[in-house]
Design an enzyme around this catalytic site. Structure first.
Site, PDB file in Angstrom:
ATOM      1  N   ASN A   1     -11.784  76.715  70.926  1.00  0.00           N
ATOM      2  CA  ASN A   1     -10.432  76.319  71.339  1.00  0.00           C
ATOM      3  C   ASN A   1     -10.007  75.213  70.383  1.00  0.00           C
ATOM      4  O   ASN A   1     -10.729  74.229  70.245  1.00  0.00           O
ATOM      5  CB  ASN A   1     -10.476  75.828  72.791  1.00  0.00           C
ATOM      6  CG  ASN A   1      -9.291  74.947  73.178  1.00  0.00           C
ATOM      7  OD1 ASN A   1      -9.445  74.012  73.939  1.00  0.00           O
ATOM      8  ND2 ASN A   1      -8.120  75.239  72.665  1.00  0.00           N
ATOM      9  N   GLY A   2      -8.857  75.387  69.724  1.00  0.00           N
ATOM     10  CA  GLY A   2      -8.392  74.354  68.792  1.00  0.00           C
ATOM     11  C   GLY A   2      -7.978  74.986  67.469  1.00  0.00           C
ATOM     12  O   GLY A   2      -7.746  76.195  67.391  1.00  0.00           O
TER      13      GLY A   2
ATOM     14  N   GLU B   1      11.823  80.479  79.184  1.00  0.00           N
ATOM     15  CA  GLU B   1      10.397  80.792  79.300  1.00  0.00           C
ATOM     16  C   GLU B   1      10.127  82.087  80.046  1.00  0.00           C
ATOM     17  O   GLU B   1       9.306  82.880  79.624  1.00  0.00           O
ATOM     18  CB  GLU B   1       9.684  79.673  80.092  1.00  0.00           C
ATOM     19  CG  GLU B   1       9.421  78.425  79.318  1.00  0.00           C
ATOM     20  CD  GLU B   1       8.637  77.430  80.168  1.00  0.00           C
ATOM     21  OE1 GLU B   1       9.166  76.958  81.178  1.00  0.00           O
ATOM     22  OE2 GLU B   1       7.489  77.141  79.815  1.00  0.00           O
TER      23      GLU B   1
ATOM     24  N   CYS C   1      -6.372  78.463  74.664  1.00  0.00           N
ATOM     25  CA  CYS C   1      -7.662  79.139  74.569  1.00  0.00           C
ATOM     26  C   CYS C   1      -8.590  78.505  75.589  1.00  0.00           C
ATOM     27  O   CYS C   1      -8.647  77.279  75.724  1.00  0.00           O
ATOM     28  CB  CYS C   1      -8.310  79.053  73.199  1.00  0.00           C
ATOM     29  SG  CYS C   1      -7.418  79.911  71.915  1.00  0.00           S
TER      30      CYS C   1
ATOM     31  N   LYS D   1      13.331  76.694  81.702  1.00  0.00           N
ATOM     32  CA  LYS D   1      12.720  77.650  82.628  1.00  0.00           C
ATOM     33  C   LYS D   1      13.299  79.040  82.383  1.00  0.00           C
ATOM     34  O   LYS D   1      12.580  80.015  82.387  1.00  0.00           O
ATOM     35  CB  LYS D   1      12.975  77.194  84.063  1.00  0.00           C
ATOM     36  CG  LYS D   1      11.820  77.272  84.962  1.00  0.00           C
ATOM     37  CD  LYS D   1      10.878  76.132  85.087  1.00  0.00           C
ATOM     38  CE  LYS D   1      10.280  75.566  83.851  1.00  0.00           C
ATOM     39  NZ  LYS D   1       9.496  74.362  84.133  1.00  0.00           N
TER      40      LYS D   1
ATOM     41  N   GLU E   1      15.857  71.256  81.987  1.00  0.00           N
ATOM     42  CA  GLU E   1      14.797  71.934  82.741  1.00  0.00           C
ATOM     43  C   GLU E   1      15.243  73.359  83.114  1.00  0.00           C
ATOM     44  O   GLU E   1      14.470  74.313  82.980  1.00  0.00           O
ATOM     45  CB  GLU E   1      14.454  71.105  83.996  1.00  0.00           C
ATOM     46  CG  GLU E   1      13.608  71.788  85.038  1.00  0.00           C
ATOM     47  CD  GLU E   1      12.186  72.124  84.605  1.00  0.00           C
ATOM     48  OE1 GLU E   1      11.815  71.790  83.462  1.00  0.00           O
ATOM     49  OE2 GLU E   1      11.470  72.756  85.396  1.00  0.00           O
TER      50      GLU E   1
ATOM     51  N   TRP F   1      -5.224  82.169  72.989  1.00  0.00           N
ATOM     52  CA  TRP F   1      -3.817  81.964  72.662  1.00  0.00           C
ATOM     53  C   TRP F   1      -3.799  81.884  71.132  1.00  0.00           C
ATOM     54  O   TRP F   1      -4.317  80.930  70.551  1.00  0.00           O
ATOM     55  CB  TRP F   1      -3.298  80.674  73.280  1.00  0.00           C
ATOM     56  CG  TRP F   1      -1.828  80.478  73.048  1.00  0.00           C
ATOM     57  CD1 TRP F   1      -0.801  81.055  73.733  1.00  0.00           C
ATOM     58  CD2 TRP F   1      -1.220  79.645  72.066  1.00  0.00           C
ATOM     59  NE1 TRP F   1       0.404  80.630  73.233  1.00  0.00           N
ATOM     60  CE2 TRP F   1       0.175  79.766  72.210  1.00  0.00           C
ATOM     61  CE3 TRP F   1      -1.720  78.803  71.060  1.00  0.00           C
ATOM     62  CZ2 TRP F   1       1.077  79.086  71.392  1.00  0.00           C
ATOM     63  CZ3 TRP F   1      -0.827  78.131  70.253  1.00  0.00           C
ATOM     64  CH2 TRP F   1       0.560  78.266  70.426  1.00  0.00           C
TER      65      TRP F   1
ATOM     66  N   ARG G   1      -4.790  79.346  79.987  1.00  0.00           N
ATOM     67  CA  ARG G   1      -4.842  78.743  78.648  1.00  0.00           C
ATOM     68  C   ARG G   1      -4.477  79.741  77.545  1.00  0.00           C
ATOM     69  O   ARG G   1      -4.483  79.380  76.362  1.00  0.00           O
ATOM     70  CB  ARG G   1      -6.242  78.222  78.374  1.00  0.00           C
ATOM     71  CG  ARG G   1      -6.565  77.023  79.199  1.00  0.00           C
ATOM     72  CD  ARG G   1      -7.990  76.603  78.996  1.00  0.00           C
ATOM     73  NE  ARG G   1      -8.089  75.210  79.323  1.00  0.00           N
ATOM     74  CZ  ARG G   1      -8.112  74.228  78.434  1.00  0.00           C
ATOM     75  NH1 ARG G   1      -8.079  74.489  77.149  1.00  0.00           N
ATOM     76  NH2 ARG G   1      -8.154  72.981  78.824  1.00  0.00           N
TER      77      ARG G   1
ATOM     78  N   HIS H   1      32.011  68.594  71.589  1.00  0.00           N
ATOM     79  CA  HIS H   1      31.700  68.225  70.202  1.00  0.00           C
ATOM     80  C   HIS H   1      31.031  69.363  69.441  1.00  0.00           C
ATOM     81  O   HIS H   1      30.431  69.134  68.394  1.00  0.00           O
ATOM     82  CB  HIS H   1      30.809  66.973  70.175  1.00  0.00           C
ATOM     83  CG  HIS H   1      31.471  65.780  70.777  1.00  0.00           C
ATOM     84  ND1 HIS H   1      32.531  65.132  70.167  1.00  0.00           N
ATOM     85  CD2 HIS H   1      31.274  65.143  71.955  1.00  0.00           C
ATOM     86  CE1 HIS H   1      32.940  64.133  70.931  1.00  0.00           C
ATOM     87  NE2 HIS H   1      32.191  64.118  72.034  1.00  0.00           N
TER      88      HIS H   1
ATOM     89  N   LYS I   1      -0.601  77.546  79.333  1.00  0.00           N
ATOM     90  CA  LYS I   1      -0.256  76.420  80.192  1.00  0.00           C
ATOM     91  C   LYS I   1      -0.709  75.078  79.638  1.00  0.00           C
ATOM     92  O   LYS I   1      -0.001  74.096  79.713  1.00  0.00           O
ATOM     93  CB  LYS I   1      -0.843  76.640  81.583  1.00  0.00           C
ATOM     94  CG  LYS I   1      -0.294  75.633  82.572  1.00  0.00           C
ATOM     95  CD  LYS I   1      -0.286  76.150  83.964  1.00  0.00           C
ATOM     96  CE  LYS I   1       0.399  75.186  84.903  1.00  0.00           C
ATOM     97  NZ  LYS I   1       1.855  75.179  84.751  1.00  0.00           N
TER      98      LYS I   1
HETATM   99  C1  F6R Z   1       7.491  74.278  81.082  1.00  0.00           C
HETATM  100  C2  F6R Z   1       6.131  73.845  80.887  1.00  0.00           C
HETATM  101  C3  F6R Z   1       5.797  73.073  79.673  1.00  0.00           C
HETATM  102  C4  F6R Z   1       4.920  71.874  80.026  1.00  0.00           C
HETATM  103  C5  F6R Z   1       4.435  71.169  78.749  1.00  0.00           C
HETATM  104  C6  F6R Z   1       3.610  69.945  79.050  1.00  0.00           C
HETATM  105  O1  F6R Z   1       7.631  75.092  82.205  1.00  0.00           O
HETATM  106  O2  F6R Z   1       5.287  74.115  81.711  1.00  0.00           O
HETATM  107  O3  F6R Z   1       6.929  72.689  78.972  1.00  0.00           O
HETATM  108  O4  F6R Z   1       5.671  71.000  80.835  1.00  0.00           O
HETATM  109  O5  F6R Z   1       3.669  72.057  77.978  1.00  0.00           O
HETATM  110  O6  F6R Z   1       2.442  70.276  79.735  1.00  0.00           O
HETATM  111  P1  F6R Z   1       1.645  69.165  80.519  1.00  0.00           P
HETATM  112  O7  F6R Z   1       2.502  68.701  81.628  1.00  0.00           O
HETATM  113  O8  F6R Z   1       0.399  69.861  80.998  1.00  0.00           O
HETATM  114  O9  F6R Z   1       1.330  68.067  79.543  1.00  0.00           O
END
Ligand code: F6R
Length: 607
Positions: A98-99, A486, A2, A483, A479, A74, A27, A502, A602
């Site tokens: 926000n929160g 996501e 948010c 990705k 990773e 969000w 956000r 396993h 994000k």
């Molecule tokens: C994956 C991604 C998230 C962030 C995570 C931590 O593509 O972007 O998994 O890595 O939310 O965010 P930060 O780095 O801002 O603490």
């Protein structure tokens, strides 16, 4: 998550708020809304979905007024509908938040008992209704807001405006960031200084638990008890201009292409070009005597931390513990006095990582953070910050920030090894050279696009995908799988290659592609055996490797993506970029919303 923004000024507020929301859309993008004061009355416009929808509403029904608040959501409590979109409020007060208000249910029951009528399912509305009740009871706005804040549990950054008070806005923060912007005859509130960057560079950050009374000419700040606190104005260094895609289709594509530059810039900060040695800023602790490092972060940043652990353990022979921030905090591990907490975060605002930072500090740890946003809460609360020089990352899925984090962690491992006497000068030279080679090698990866596209065609058909890697390449597999999940919504799991037998091997058939990251070297034979096991069960193997690895696996892998030869120390960085490129190519085939995938935001500022 948010984004909130507010303005008390002398120009039309809605266009300023809308523009700031554009900079906060990372956000959350479930809904958006703006409220302004029009002849003393609160008017609002809201829309479900992305900000553009609100833009259309505002075009049809403009919103005049010079004082206002805005929100991009969000969703946490209540579906992402227009009805639940912020701002929330009554005729008397309008609130953006926000929160999460954790005691919202009991507050709601109490307020309903007092005759307040709710119209949304959100936790935020309890704030508006509580302030409204206080106003009805005869309190002045600042009194009403302060009395409300005292009742709230949970995390919040709030901005409120009041009917009949065109010169007043109140902001408050507890556990979620809030910046106060100082303009010429206008004042602002915003979730971060990036949102306010085109409006003003003069920023004061509210401390946790503090609140601010903002007028057109300035701001007064108070602590939770209502005592005045000093307001420290800083000059923000963030760019005020719009951040464009520079001709790329998506921010993700642009950010993938920035890898070589970002790695180069980040290394430049840490490696002295004359001596070719890693140089850390002056440390408020002694790396020689730190008994243990606890690495913590969330999501991709945590995977960077896992690779960092591998490097720190192997090059500096220091014990390293790594756990995701949301778990570490509650696990309460015994911490060695004088140990080092190593936090990694792109935003510097992630609530779980911030909470872990505070618990590590409470446990007597020094706090070193690897951050991309220098003007973040974590930056302010750390003993030392090592900057990733990735620049603003707009795509919700992290790419370039991840490799910048790895670049910093690699340098930290070298410096720690030198300090502890575990690295010979020759080894240090070799590792530094490998790092300096990285930007060039990373640039070569874009030549792999045709091979990655072929592999993407296989992955795009799948419902489930298995990612495998061993050692420092296990986090690369994590990773890659994250990705893919996501941005393509394809289910993917990552396993340490040796773990496949396993259990997960039961999943393998022609429909479940196996994506492996395995350069030649010490661990290659073991991983190759695991991949043979997958192949023997009909698995379609897509292998990221190097020329020597490719020569060995030619007959086993259905698709080979042959990365340039690289030192084992830096290979995980190159492989990370390659698996990110694969996810992007699959997303193109699937036609998903690459930069703003569903359900994500994000900067995750709720726990
Ligand atoms: C994956 C991604 C998230 C962030 C995570 C931590 O593509 O972007 O998994 O890595 O939310 O965010 P930060 O780095 O801002 O603490």
């Amino acid at each position: 998550m948010c984004g909130i923004v507010g303005v008390v000024g002398s120009r039309e507020a809605a266009p300023l708020l809308f523009d700031a929301l554009r900079r906060l859309e990372y956000r959350g993008y479930d809904s958006a809304g703006i409220a302004t004061l029009l002849n003393g009355h609160i008017e609002r416009r809201r829309a479900e979905g992305k900000l553009d929808r609100l833009g259309e509403v505002l075009e049809r029904r403009p919103l005049p007024g010079v004082t206002g608040i805005g929100h991009t959501r969000w969703a946490t409590h209540g579906a992402p509908t227009e009805g639940n979109a912020h701002p929330h409020g009554t005729d008397r007060v309008s609130v953006v938040h926000n929160g999460i208000i954790e005691n919202h249910a009991e507050l709601r029951a109490e307020l309903e008992e007092c005759g307040q009528v709710f119209s949304t399912e959100t936790d935020t509305e309890t704030v508006a209704q509580l302030v409204d009740l206080n106003l009805k009871l005869g309190m002045a706005p600042r009194e009403a807001a302060h009395a409300c804040l005292k009742r709230l549990n949970g995390a919040y950054a709030l901005a409120m405006i009041f009917a009949g008070q065109p010169e007043l806005m109140i902001g408050a923060r507890h556990g979620a960031p809030l910046a106060v912007g100082f303009g010429e005859d206008e004042m602002f509130l915003g979730s971060d200084s990036l949102a306010l960057a085109p409006l003003t560079r003069r920023i004061a950050y509210l401390r946790d638990g503090d609140w601010a009374v903002v007028s057109r000419s300035g701001a007064e700040m108070f602590d939770a008890a209502g005592e005045p606190v000093p307001c420290e104005i800083r000059q923000s260094a963030l760019p005020g201009g719009a951040i464009g895609k520079d001709g790329y289709r998506h921010y993700m594509e642009k950010e993938l292409h920035e890898h070589p530059l970002v790695i180069g810039q980040t290394l430049q900060r840490m490696i002295d070009p004359a001596t070719r040695r890693v140089v850390l800023p002056e440390l408020p602790f002694d790396l020689r005597t730190v008994p243990r490092i606890t690495v913590t972060a969330c999501g991709s940043a945590f995977y960077a931390g896992m690779i960092g652990r591998w490097w720190l353990e192997s090059e500096a022979r220091i014990p390293v513990d790594a756990d995701v921030a949301s778990e570490l905090r509650y696990r309460e591990p015994p911490l060695a006095q004088g140990g080092l907490g190593l936090l990694i975060s792109q935003s510097g605002e992630t609530a779980d990582t911030l909470a872990a930072l505070r618990s590590l500090r409470a446990g007597g740890q020094h706090v070193l953070s690897v951050l991309n946003v220098a003007e973040s809460t974590m930056a302010r609360e750390s003993d030392l910050v090592l900057d990733t020089v990735a620049g603003p990352e707009i795509c919700v899925a992290s790419t370039k920030a991840f490799t910048a984090q790895l670049s910093v962690l690699a340098c930290l491992a070298i410096a720690t090894g030198r300090a502890r006497g575990t690295l010979t000068e020759a080894r240090e030279e070799e590792l530094v050279q490998a790092l300096l080679d990285l930007p060039g090698r990373a640039a070569e990866l874009f030549a792999l696009q045709p091979a990655i596209r072929d592999a993407a065609a296989v992955v795009a058909e799948a419902r489930d995908v298995l990612y495998l890697g061993r050692g420092a390449h296990f986090p690369v597999a994590l990773e890659g799988a994250l990705k893919l999940k996501e941005i393509t919504y394809i289910h993917a799991e990552a396993y340490a290659a040796g773990e496949m037998k396993h259990g997960p091997i039961a999943l393998i058939d022609r429909t479940v592609p196996v994506v492996a990251s395995a350069p030649s070297g010490r661990l290659f034979d073991k991983t190759a055996s695991n991949l043979q096991e997958a192949r023997a069960r009909g698995g379609r193997l897509l292998l990221f490797t190097d020329p020597a690895g490719a020569a060995r696996m030619e007959r086993v892998a259905e698709q080979l993506i042959v990365l340039p030869e690289a030192h084992a120390f830096t290979a995980p960085i190159l492989h990370s970029i390659a698996v990110q490129m694969l996810a992007y190519e699959v997303a193109l085939l699937k036609g998903t919303d690459v930069d703003q995938p569903r359900n994500l935001a994000k900067s995750v500022t709720v726990e």
